[in-house]
Design an enzyme around this catalytic site. Structure first.
Site, PDB file in Angstrom:
ATOM      1  N   CYS A  52       0.840  -1.208   0.000  1.00 51.93           N
ATOM      2  CA  CYS A  52       0.000   0.000   0.000  1.00 51.93           C
ATOM      3  C   CYS A  52       0.870   1.252   0.000  1.00 51.93           C
ATOM      4  O   CYS A  52       1.735   1.411   0.857  1.00 51.93           O
ATOM      5  CB  CYS A  52      -0.914  -0.013   1.223  1.00 51.93           C
ATOM      6  SG  CYS A  52      -1.758   1.550   1.503  1.00 51.93           S
ATOM      7  N   CYS A  55       0.334   3.376   3.454  1.00 48.20           N
ATOM      8  CA  CYS A  55       0.693   2.893   4.782  1.00 48.20           C
ATOM      9  C   CYS A  55       1.985   3.573   5.263  1.00 48.20           C
ATOM     10  O   CYS A  55       2.859   3.918   4.464  1.00 48.20           O
ATOM     11  CB  CYS A  55       0.876   1.371   4.772  1.00 48.20           C
ATOM     12  SG  CYS A  55      -0.674   0.453   4.990  1.00 48.20           S
ATOM     13  N   HIS A 114      -4.390   0.420   8.040  1.00 47.47           N
ATOM     14  CA  HIS A 114      -4.870   0.087   6.691  1.00 47.47           C
ATOM     15  C   HIS A 114      -6.266  -0.550   6.719  1.00 47.47           C
ATOM     16  O   HIS A 114      -7.022  -0.455   5.747  1.00 47.47           O
ATOM     17  CB  HIS A 114      -3.859  -0.871   6.049  1.00 47.47           C
ATOM     18  CG  HIS A 114      -4.136  -1.203   4.615  1.00 47.47           C
ATOM     19  ND1 HIS A 114      -3.760  -0.380   3.573  1.00 47.47           N
ATOM     20  CD2 HIS A 114      -4.755  -2.269   4.038  1.00 47.47           C
ATOM     21  CE1 HIS A 114      -4.132  -0.934   2.423  1.00 47.47           C
ATOM     22  NE2 HIS A 114      -4.739  -2.084   2.678  1.00 47.47           N
ATOM     23  N   ASN A 154     -13.485   9.500  -1.656  1.00 50.03           N
ATOM     24  CA  ASN A 154     -14.080   8.454  -2.484  1.00 50.03           C
ATOM     25  C   ASN A 154     -13.860   7.156  -1.758  1.00 50.03           C
ATOM     26  O   ASN A 154     -12.713   6.770  -1.556  1.00 50.03           O
ATOM     27  CB  ASN A 154     -13.350   8.352  -3.827  1.00 50.03           C
ATOM     28  CG  ASN A 154     -14.101   9.044  -4.921  1.00 50.03           C
ATOM     29  OD1 ASN A 154     -15.275   9.376  -4.768  1.00 50.03           O
ATOM     30  ND2 ASN A 154     -13.436   9.250  -6.026  1.00 50.03           N
ATOM     31  N   SER A 162      -9.066   3.542  -5.800  1.00 49.33           N
ATOM     32  CA  SER A 162      -8.057   2.551  -6.155  1.00 49.33           C
ATOM     33  C   SER A 162      -7.333   1.966  -4.951  1.00 49.33           C
ATOM     34  O   SER A 162      -6.664   0.951  -5.073  1.00 49.33           O
ATOM     35  CB  SER A 162      -7.034   3.186  -7.103  1.00 49.33           C
ATOM     36  OG  SER A 162      -6.535   4.385  -6.523  1.00 49.33           O
ATOM     37  N   HIS A 165      -6.956   1.907   1.707  1.00 42.98           N
ATOM     38  CA  HIS A 165      -6.444   2.599   2.903  1.00 42.98           C
ATOM     39  C   HIS A 165      -7.332   3.819   3.187  1.00 42.98           C
ATOM     40  O   HIS A 165      -7.648   4.565   2.268  1.00 42.98           O
ATOM     41  CB  HIS A 165      -4.986   3.030   2.663  1.00 42.98           C
ATOM     42  CG  HIS A 165      -4.288   3.451   3.915  1.00 42.98           C
ATOM     43  ND1 HIS A 165      -3.325   2.686   4.535  1.00 42.98           N
ATOM     44  CD2 HIS A 165      -4.455   4.545   4.700  1.00 42.98           C
ATOM     45  CE1 HIS A 165      -2.916   3.311   5.629  1.00 42.98           C
ATOM     46  NE2 HIS A 165      -3.591   4.439   5.750  1.00 42.98           N
ATOM     47  N   HIS A 167      -8.519   7.148   3.375  1.00 46.08           N
ATOM     48  CA  HIS A 167      -7.933   8.427   2.973  1.00 46.08           C
ATOM     49  C   HIS A 167      -8.926   9.271   2.195  1.00 46.08           C
ATOM     50  O   HIS A 167      -9.926   8.765   1.683  1.00 46.08           O
ATOM     51  CB  HIS A 167      -6.682   8.201   2.114  1.00 46.08           C
ATOM     52  CG  HIS A 167      -6.979   7.717   0.718  1.00 46.08           C
ATOM     53  ND1 HIS A 167      -7.379   6.428   0.443  1.00 46.08           N
ATOM     54  CD2 HIS A 167      -6.948   8.355  -0.476  1.00 46.08           C
ATOM     55  CE1 HIS A 167      -7.561   6.293  -0.863  1.00 46.08           C
ATOM     56  NE2 HIS A 167      -7.321   7.451  -1.451  1.00 46.08           N
ATOM     57  N   GLN A 169      -9.132  13.412  -0.033  1.00 48.98           N
ATOM     58  CA  GLN A 169      -8.321  14.328  -0.826  1.00 48.98           C
ATOM     59  C   GLN A 169      -8.739  15.768  -0.567  1.00 48.98           C
ATOM     60  O   GLN A 169      -9.856  16.041  -0.124  1.00 48.98           O
ATOM     61  CB  GLN A 169      -8.491  14.013  -2.313  1.00 48.98           C
ATOM     62  CG  GLN A 169      -8.157  12.551  -2.605  1.00 48.98           C
ATOM     63  CD  GLN A 169      -7.948  12.292  -4.077  1.00 48.98           C
ATOM     64  OE1 GLN A 169      -7.242  13.036  -4.748  1.00 48.98           O
ATOM     65  NE2 GLN A 169      -8.556  11.240  -4.572  1.00 48.98           N
TER      66      GLN A 169
END
Ligand SMILES: [Zn+2]
Length: 340
Positions: A52, A55, A114, A154, A162, A165, A167, A169
């Site tokens: 990943c 990570c 993760h 997303n 994609s 993990h 996260h 933006q």
């Protein structure tokens, strides 16, 4: 006016924030489903994945090494959609019109773990994410070339995410994107006419009716908006009119985190799956104006329709006409509210 007609007959509902309409067809909600089923992946993820790129301690594709971060970690997107120092130009060649656009795109890891998502992080840990959103928003808003900051997430492969993990933006740019521009116009027109917040007045009406409220704490309300397009679309709205998240004090940041925690946990319970969605915060432009007409809010747009494997598609009439939904916002509210 008889609101019960809304549960029986086709109609369209007005989105006060965008000035657009959504077609609602409650009589179709019972039709059998013979369409596509999405694959579900409920396999547990490890707390650390050596492949990943988000990570802690791992190397990203551009060769940079992530620090051994403990809570929240932000970095500038290695494959940013907007560039900070790209060429400035303007083209108006007859009907061919283009403008250069610059900006800064960042990635924010919500947790070093993760295996997590916002839905299984504590409100205290989500508060840490909110505090970093505030810090990043403040820094970007002070940049004279940045006039708008879009924070979003997303979640889920079905949304095109994609990397699992946890996260989100932060994209920031020199002009207002389309959705924000519409909301800016609608809120400004209402404020100029009534000298009050459009969303504040809407919230008062929703709190009185209690038909679409999912959760409420001291400072926030979670509801399905009257004009929702996605079957289980929700919105988190601060009760106080605030133009952006910098106006939240630490207690309010925790209450906001609690609202995020409640709705994401509830989503996961609805179809017993890690519920996919796109979520985003719409806030006042960072153009240096007071923007007194703005009332910030966060929206969740989840694609699932009737189970973990059946997704709503925005195709056909929705591409050529207007968005359309079958199950009403009120029925969806009942389904979700029982799970809180
Ligand atoms: Zn990871």
């Amino acid at each position: 006016m008889n609101h019960t007609d809304l549960q029986d007959f086709s109609h369209k509902r007005y989105n006060i924030l965008t000035g657009e309409w959504v077609l609602v067809s409650p009589h179709r909600a019972k039709r059998p489903w013979q369409g596509q089923n999405e694959a579900v992946s409920n396999t547990a993820r490890p707390a650390y994945d050596e492949t990943c790129y988000l990570c802690a301690g791992n190397t990203r594709i551009n060769g940079e090494i992530n620090p051994k971060y403990q809570d929240v970690f932000v970095f500038t997107n290695d494959f940013a959609a907007l560039q900070k120092d790209s060429k400035s130009f303007s083209i108006k060649d007859g009907l061919l019109v283009a403008e250069s656009e610059t900006g800064i795109c960042k990635v924010i890891c919500f947790s070093p773990d993760h295996s997590k998502s916002l839905a299984n992080m504590s409100a205290k840990d989500i508060q840490k994410v909110v505090l970093v959103w505030q810090k990043e928003f403040k820094e970007l808003s002070e940049n004279p070339n940045i006039n708008y900051v879009q924070i979003f997430e997303n979640k889920g492969a079905v949304m095109g995410c994609s990397n699992p993990h946890p996260h989100g933006q932060i994209w920031s740019q020199s002009t207002l994107p389309n959705e924000v521009d519409k909301k800016n116009t609608q809120q400004l027109a209402y404020y100029n006419k009534n000298n009050r917040s459009l969303l504040g007045d809407y919230l008062a009406q929703e709190l009185e009716k209690q038909e679409r409220i999912i959760f409420e704490n001291r400072s926030f309300v979670v509801l399905i908006p009257f004009w929702a397009v996605w079957p289980f679309e929700t919105m988190i709205v601060p009760k106080k009119q605030q133009s952006n998240i910098l106006e939240l004090n630490n207690d309010e940041a925790l209450e906001y985190a609690e609202a995020i925690s409640v709705i994401t946990k509830t989503y996961d319970k609805l179809f017993n799956t890690s519920f996919p969605y796109s979520s985003g915060i719409h806030q006042a432009p960072t153009n240096g104006n007071a923007n007194a007409h703005w009332h910030w809010h966060m929206s969740f747009y989840p694609p699932l329709l009737r189970s973990a494997t059946v997704k709503k598609f925005m195709v056909g009439y929705e591409m050529f006409g207007s968005p359309q939904r079958d199950i009403t916002a009120e029925i969806a509210t009942k389904m979700i509210r029982d799970l809180v």
